[in-house]
Design a protein around this motif. Structure first.
Motif, PDB file in Angstrom:
ATOM      1  N   GLY A 133     -17.437  -0.862 -29.170  1.00  0.00           N
ATOM      2  CA  GLY A 133     -17.758  -0.405 -30.520  1.00  0.00           C
ATOM      3  C   GLY A 133     -16.824  -0.912 -31.592  1.00  0.00           C
ATOM      4  O   GLY A 133     -17.112  -0.775 -32.778  1.00  0.00           O
ATOM      5  N   GLY A 134     -15.681  -1.471 -31.191  1.00  0.00           N
ATOM      6  CA  GLY A 134     -14.715  -1.942 -32.189  1.00  0.00           C
ATOM      7  C   GLY A 134     -14.151  -0.797 -33.012  1.00  0.00           C
ATOM      8  O   GLY A 134     -13.750  -0.976 -34.173  1.00  0.00           O
ATOM      9  N   LEU A 135     -14.109   0.406 -32.426  1.00  0.00           N
ATOM     10  CA  LEU A 135     -13.675   1.586 -33.179  1.00  0.00           C
ATOM     11  C   LEU A 135     -12.249   1.967 -32.804  1.00  0.00           C
ATOM     12  O   LEU A 135     -11.826   1.767 -31.662  1.00  0.00           O
ATOM     13  N   ALA A 136     -11.530   2.545 -33.758  1.00  0.00           N
ATOM     14  CA  ALA A 136     -10.206   3.090 -33.460  1.00  0.00           C
ATOM     15  C   ALA A 136     -10.433   4.440 -32.799  1.00  0.00           C
ATOM     16  O   ALA A 136     -10.974   5.357 -33.408  1.00  0.00           O
ATOM     17  N   ALA A 137     -10.056   4.553 -31.541  1.00  0.00           N
ATOM     18  CA  ALA A 137     -10.275   5.809 -30.813  1.00  0.00           C
ATOM     19  C   ALA A 137      -9.108   6.039 -29.871  1.00  0.00           C
ATOM     20  O   ALA A 137      -8.477   5.095 -29.412  1.00  0.00           O
ATOM     21  N   HIS A 138      -8.832   7.299 -29.609  1.00  0.00           N
ATOM     22  CA  HIS A 138      -7.774   7.634 -28.647  1.00  0.00           C
ATOM     23  C   HIS A 138      -8.114   8.956 -27.980  1.00  0.00           C
ATOM     24  O   HIS A 138      -8.918   9.736 -28.495  1.00  0.00           O
ATOM     25  N   VAL A 139      -7.479   9.187 -26.822  1.00  0.00           N
ATOM     26  CA  VAL A 139      -7.683  10.452 -26.121  1.00  0.00           C
ATOM     27  C   VAL A 139      -6.929  11.540 -26.881  1.00  0.00           C
ATOM     28  O   VAL A 139      -5.755  11.359 -27.209  1.00  0.00           O
ATOM     29  N   ALA A 140      -7.611  12.632 -27.184  1.00  0.00           N
ATOM     30  CA  ALA A 140      -6.962  13.737 -27.901  1.00  0.00           C
ATOM     31  C   ALA A 140      -6.012  14.443 -26.943  1.00  0.00           C
ATOM     32  O   ALA A 140      -6.421  14.844 -25.855  1.00  0.00           O
ATOM     33  N   HIS A 141      -4.765  14.579 -27.341  1.00  0.00           N
ATOM     34  CA  HIS A 141      -3.809  15.220 -26.439  1.00  0.00           C
ATOM     35  C   HIS A 141      -3.583  16.681 -26.769  1.00  0.00           C
ATOM     36  O   HIS A 141      -2.906  17.394 -26.060  1.00  0.00           O
ATOM     37  N   ASP A 142      -4.217  17.129 -27.904  1.00  0.00           N
ATOM     38  CA  ASP A 142      -4.020  18.524 -28.318  1.00  0.00           C
ATOM     39  C   ASP A 142      -5.203  19.388 -27.915  1.00  0.00           C
ATOM     40  O   ASP A 142      -5.419  20.456 -28.445  1.00  0.00           O
ATOM     41  N   GLY A 143      -6.022  18.887 -26.984  1.00  0.00           N
ATOM     42  CA  GLY A 143      -7.231  19.643 -26.643  1.00  0.00           C
ATOM     43  C   GLY A 143      -8.367  19.259 -27.569  1.00  0.00           C
ATOM     44  O   GLY A 143      -9.521  19.573 -27.313  1.00  0.00           O
ATOM     45  N   GLY A 144      -8.072  18.562 -28.667  1.00  0.00           N
ATOM     46  CA  GLY A 144      -9.096  17.994 -29.540  1.00  0.00           C
ATOM     47  C   GLY A 144     -10.148  18.982 -30.010  1.00  0.00           C
ATOM     48  O   GLY A 144     -11.329  18.739 -29.908  1.00  0.00           O
ATOM     49  N   LYS A 145      -9.715  20.091 -30.587  1.00  0.00           N
ATOM     50  CA  LYS A 145     -10.672  21.111 -31.009  1.00  0.00           C
ATOM     51  C   LYS A 145     -11.613  20.601 -32.109  1.00  0.00           C
ATOM     52  O   LYS A 145     -12.762  20.986 -32.182  1.00  0.00           O
ATOM     53  N   GLY A 146     -11.105  19.755 -33.008  1.00  0.00           N
ATOM     54  CA  GLY A 146     -11.960  19.201 -34.042  1.00  0.00           C
ATOM     55  C   GLY A 146     -12.267  20.183 -35.150  1.00  0.00           C
ATOM     56  O   GLY A 146     -11.694  21.268 -35.244  1.00  0.00           O
ATOM     57  N   ASP A 147     -13.189  19.787 -36.036  1.00  0.00           N
ATOM     58  CA  ASP A 147     -13.532  20.618 -37.186  1.00  0.00           C
ATOM     59  C   ASP A 147     -14.628  21.614 -36.812  1.00  0.00           C
ATOM     60  O   ASP A 147     -14.922  21.828 -35.644  1.00  0.00           O
ATOM     61  N   GLU A 148     -15.256  22.183 -37.844  1.00  0.00           N
ATOM     62  CA  GLU A 148     -16.244  23.241 -37.573  1.00  0.00           C
ATOM     63  C   GLU A 148     -17.459  22.722 -36.811  1.00  0.00           C
ATOM     64  O   GLU A 148     -18.163  23.473 -36.157  1.00  0.00           O
ATOM     65  N   ARG A 149     -17.694  21.399 -36.836  1.00  0.00           N
ATOM     66  CA  ARG A 149     -18.799  20.836 -36.047  1.00  0.00           C
ATOM     67  C   ARG A 149     -18.323  20.450 -34.650  1.00  0.00           C
ATOM     68  O   ARG A 149     -19.073  19.878 -33.878  1.00  0.00           O
ATOM     69  N   GLY A 150     -17.037  20.696 -34.353  1.00  0.00           N
ATOM     70  CA  GLY A 150     -16.513  20.294 -33.053  1.00  0.00           C
ATOM     71  C   GLY A 150     -16.136  18.825 -33.039  1.00  0.00           C
ATOM     72  O   GLY A 150     -15.867  18.249 -32.002  1.00  0.00           O
ATOM     73  N   VAL A 151     -16.114  18.206 -34.227  1.00  0.00           N
ATOM     74  CA  VAL A 151     -15.868  16.775 -34.295  1.00  0.00           C
ATOM     75  C   VAL A 151     -14.402  16.523 -34.636  1.00  0.00           C
ATOM     76  O   VAL A 151     -13.853  17.162 -35.530  1.00  0.00           O
ATOM     77  N   ALA A 152     -13.764  15.651 -33.893  1.00  0.00           N
ATOM     78  CA  ALA A 152     -12.361  15.356 -34.144  1.00  0.00           C
ATOM     79  C   ALA A 152     -12.240  13.961 -34.739  1.00  0.00           C
ATOM     80  O   ALA A 152     -12.593  12.983 -34.110  1.00  0.00           O
ATOM     81  N   MET A 153     -11.828  13.879 -35.993  1.00  0.00           N
ATOM     82  CA  MET A 153     -11.672  12.580 -36.647  1.00  0.00           C
ATOM     83  C   MET A 153     -10.475  12.682 -37.574  1.00  0.00           C
ATOM     84  O   MET A 153     -10.498  13.443 -38.537  1.00  0.00           O
ATOM     85  N   GLY A 154      -9.426  11.968 -37.293  1.00  0.00           N
ATOM     86  CA  GLY A 154      -8.240  12.041 -38.143  1.00  0.00           C
ATOM     87  C   GLY A 154      -7.936  10.690 -38.736  1.00  0.00           C
ATOM     88  O   GLY A 154      -8.724   9.746 -38.593  1.00  0.00           O
ATOM     89  N   THR A 155      -6.784  10.576 -39.366  1.00  0.00           N
ATOM     90  CA  THR A 155      -6.432   9.312 -39.992  1.00  0.00           C
ATOM     91  C   THR A 155      -6.219   8.225 -38.940  1.00  0.00           C
ATOM     92  O   THR A 155      -6.359   7.053 -39.216  1.00  0.00           O
ATOM     93  N   SER A 156      -5.878   8.638 -37.707  1.00  0.00           N
ATOM     94  CA  SER A 156      -5.640   7.633 -36.678  1.00  0.00           C
ATOM     95  C   SER A 156      -6.926   7.299 -35.913  1.00  0.00           C
ATOM     96  O   SER A 156      -6.880   6.706 -34.850  1.00  0.00           O
ATOM     97  N   GLY A 157      -8.064   7.698 -36.417  1.00  0.00           N
ATOM     98  CA  GLY A 157      -9.337   7.329 -35.781  1.00  0.00           C
ATOM     99  C   GLY A 157      -9.946   8.485 -35.009  1.00  0.00           C
ATOM    100  O   GLY A 157      -9.592   9.647 -35.201  1.00  0.00           O
ATOM    101  N   LEU A 158     -10.877   8.129 -34.131  1.00  0.00           N
ATOM    102  CA  LEU A 158     -11.619   9.135 -33.373  1.00  0.00           C
ATOM    103  C   LEU A 158     -10.756   9.693 -32.249  1.00  0.00           C
ATOM    104  O   LEU A 158     -10.238   8.931 -31.444  1.00  0.00           O
ATOM    105  N   ALA A 159     -10.617  10.998 -32.209  1.00  0.00           N
ATOM    106  CA  ALA A 159      -9.886  11.643 -31.115  1.00  0.00           C
ATOM    107  C   ALA A 159     -10.919  12.181 -30.134  1.00  0.00           C
ATOM    108  O   ALA A 159     -11.751  13.001 -30.501  1.00  0.00           O
ATOM    109  N   VAL A 160     -10.863  11.679 -28.913  1.00  0.00           N
ATOM    110  CA  VAL A 160     -11.900  12.044 -27.930  1.00  0.00           C
ATOM    111  C   VAL A 160     -11.334  13.017 -26.905  1.00  0.00           C
ATOM    112  O   VAL A 160     -10.283  12.779 -26.322  1.00  0.00           O
ATOM    113  N   THR A 161     -12.058  14.098 -26.721  1.00  0.00           N
ATOM    114  CA  THR A 161     -11.727  15.024 -25.645  1.00  0.00           C
ATOM    115  C   THR A 161     -13.029  15.301 -24.904  1.00  0.00           C
ATOM    116  O   THR A 161     -14.114  15.149 -25.472  1.00  0.00           O
TER     117      THR A 161
END
Ligand SMILES: C[S@@+](CC[C@H](N)C(=O)[O-])C[C@H]1O[C@@H](n2cnc3c(N)ncnc32)[C@H](O)[C@@H]1O
Length: 491
Positions: A133-161
């Motif tokens: 996908g050519g996307l900036a993504a990393h494994v979320a190390h904080d449990g990756g709770k994300g926002d109210e939609r359950g989506v985790a997206m920060g300045t460092s790219g997609l956080a995947v849990t």
């Protein structure tokens, strides 16, 4: 035999190691382990396949597999080894392998703790999002709770849990009150009762509500060995729902090549369909064409041969994720591509209401019939029996972007879309045609992260960005993973 230092996990469940400058994909190992492995495939110039038969230095994530059929094939006892079909013995095309000897090809990670399985899956998803996908993504190390939609997206790219899902029989199961549900007994078998299905012992077990069993030349059901026609002859699959195991235990299916079993955990009904060979395909006739599936208060009447989500918690989990990603509003026009029995179309229709519209596209006749039957109370849904292609998407929706004057404007285009293609993904043409309709949000449900990554790259070329990816552990003990990506137009 070769000794290997095991590196990272690869797509498909093996780990990557190196031997003599060659890549070795090693099964039944974990990252960081030192193992002794049997080479199982030398037919490729650039890589070999191997199976870890001895663990020299185990990973802290390693556990004892809860299933006796998991793991590499283990040498049979002398008496067994002389039997036709035993490993190392005479093997027919659909030969039989002795019980309790490992070798089943069904599960990839019975030897990893559930938390470690989810971490490995997150690594596979991240790798696919980055490389395909050519996307900036990393494994979320904080449990990756994300926002109210359950989506985790920060300045460092997609956080995947990878989110766990409730075990079968959990309090959230959509089981009919007082219905003909079965109860799981101590021995992992179902028994008839008037209460809901109880959880089987052990996390990640007893969830598979649909199974395709192999059949030996003698008519015994079983599970195929990895990349082989050999059959581990047993109905005792520990990830299968007890309703499924119960339906085939003690039975023979002479002449069949496979037996397809579909259980509706919410109603307790099971359809058994021998297929291939000289068997008669009795499934539909014997079961009146339908299983009743209950999801979040709605009933779906699904033909046993039509697609339905396999984990009992999958349907409601994915509906929740799709609705959270799209936030459909009354009066909007929604599109459901690869709609199956109408799971997402039904809940989108409830959300957009009678002033809105839902178009569901699906090519399988049994699924189309199931959707038409199940969504009859929602006449603002139209189920289109077509193959999804760029041309049919344009034709069914009517072309043109949605007018800017808001929901219910009545022009072409769409407001929101969900697509849930088979493993190969939707492909660039379909995605480009879909995004040319300028939906304000798209939920892409994917069972293969590599295909998802490829399609997300195509979405970027069409002016859409990914603003979150959720991943769900809907296939515990296996390397499979389900993702839901949310796409929105680039600013
Ligand atoms: C992964 S299932 C999803 C079904 C549904 N969304 C659900 O969650 O129950 C994919 C569906 O796409 C259908 N399908 C596969 N290829 C298709 C195509 N080219 N056009 C239309 N439908 C297709 C299959 O029959 C299957 O029902």
């Amino acid at each position: 035999m070769i000794d290997l230092e095991v590196g990272p996990v690869a797509h498909g469940g093996s780990c990557v190691a190196r031997s003599g400058g060659r890549v070795v994909f090693v099964r039944h190992a974990l990252p960081g382990e030192r193992v002794r492995a049997r080479v199982t495939d030398r037919s490729h110039d650039r890589y070999w396949r191997a199976d870890a038969v001895e663990i020299i230095e185990p990973s802290p994530d390693r556990v004892e597999a809860p299933c006796p059929h998991a793991g590499p094939p283990r040498p049979a006892a002398p008496a067994e080894a002389t039997r036709p079909g035993a490993p190392g013995g005479a093997q027919g095309e659909r030969g039989r392998t002795p019980l309790g000897q490992g070798g089943c090809g069904g599960c990839d990670w019975q030897h990893a703790s559930p938390a470690a399985q989810r971490r490995l899956k997150a690594e596979v998803v991240v790798e696919a999002l980055r490389h395909q996908g050519g996307l900036a993504a990393h494994v979320a190390h904080d449990g990756g709770k994300g926002d109210e939609r359950g989506v985790a997206m920060g300045t460092s790219g997609l956080a995947v849990t990878v989110e766990p899902v409730p075990a079968p029989g959990g309090e959230a199961d959509d089981v009919a009150a007082g219905g003909p549900a079965r109860q799981v007994g101590q021995g992992g078998r179902a028994r008839q009762g008037d209460r809901a299905v109880a959880p089987p012992a052990g996390e990640g077990l007893g969830w598979r509500s649909r199974m395709r069993f192999a059949v030996t030349a003698d008519g015994e059901v079983g599970l195929r060995m990895h990349r082989s026609h050999q059959v581990v002859a047993t109905p005792d699959c520990r990830i299968a729902h007890p309703l499924v195991v119960d339906a085939v235990a003690g039975r023979r299916f002479p002449g069949a090549e496979a037996v397809e079993v579909a259980a509706s955990v919410s109603s307790g009904r099971v359809a058994v369909r021998p297929t291939g060979g000289t068997s008669r395909d009795v499934g539909r006739a014997a079961h009146g064409g339908g299983l009743v599936e209950r999801v979040l208060g709605r009933e779906f009447r699904v033909d046993a041969s039509a697609f339905w989500q396999i984990h009992p918690a999958a349907a409601r989990t994915l509906v929740g994720a799709v609705l959270a990603a799209l936030e459909p509003r009354p009066g909007e026009r929604a599109l459901d591509l690869y709609a199956g029995a109408g799971l997402f179309a039904a809940f989108l229709a409830e959300a957009v209401g009678p002033d809105g519209e839902v178009i569901a596209m699906e090519s399988d006749a049994a699924a189309v019939a199931s959707a038409t039957r199940s969504l009859a109370d929602l006449p603002w849904v139209s189920v289109r029996p077509v193959r999804v292609t760029a041309a049919t998407v344009r034709h069914c929706v009517g072309g043109g972007a949605r007018p800017a004057d808001g929901p219910g404007g009545g022009g072409g285009g769409i407001d929101v879309a969900v697509l849930d293609p088979p493993r190969t993904g939707a492909g660039t043409d379909v995605l480009t045609a879909l995004l040319a309709l300028r939906p304000r949000a798209v939920a892409y449900v994917a069972c293969d992260p590599v295909a998802l990554g490829r399609d997300l790259a195509a979405a970027a070329a069409a002016g859409y960005q990914v603003d979150g990816v959720r991943a769900f552990d809907l296939f515990p003990m296996t390397a499979h993973i389900e993702c839901v990506a949310r796409l929105v137009p680039m600013p």
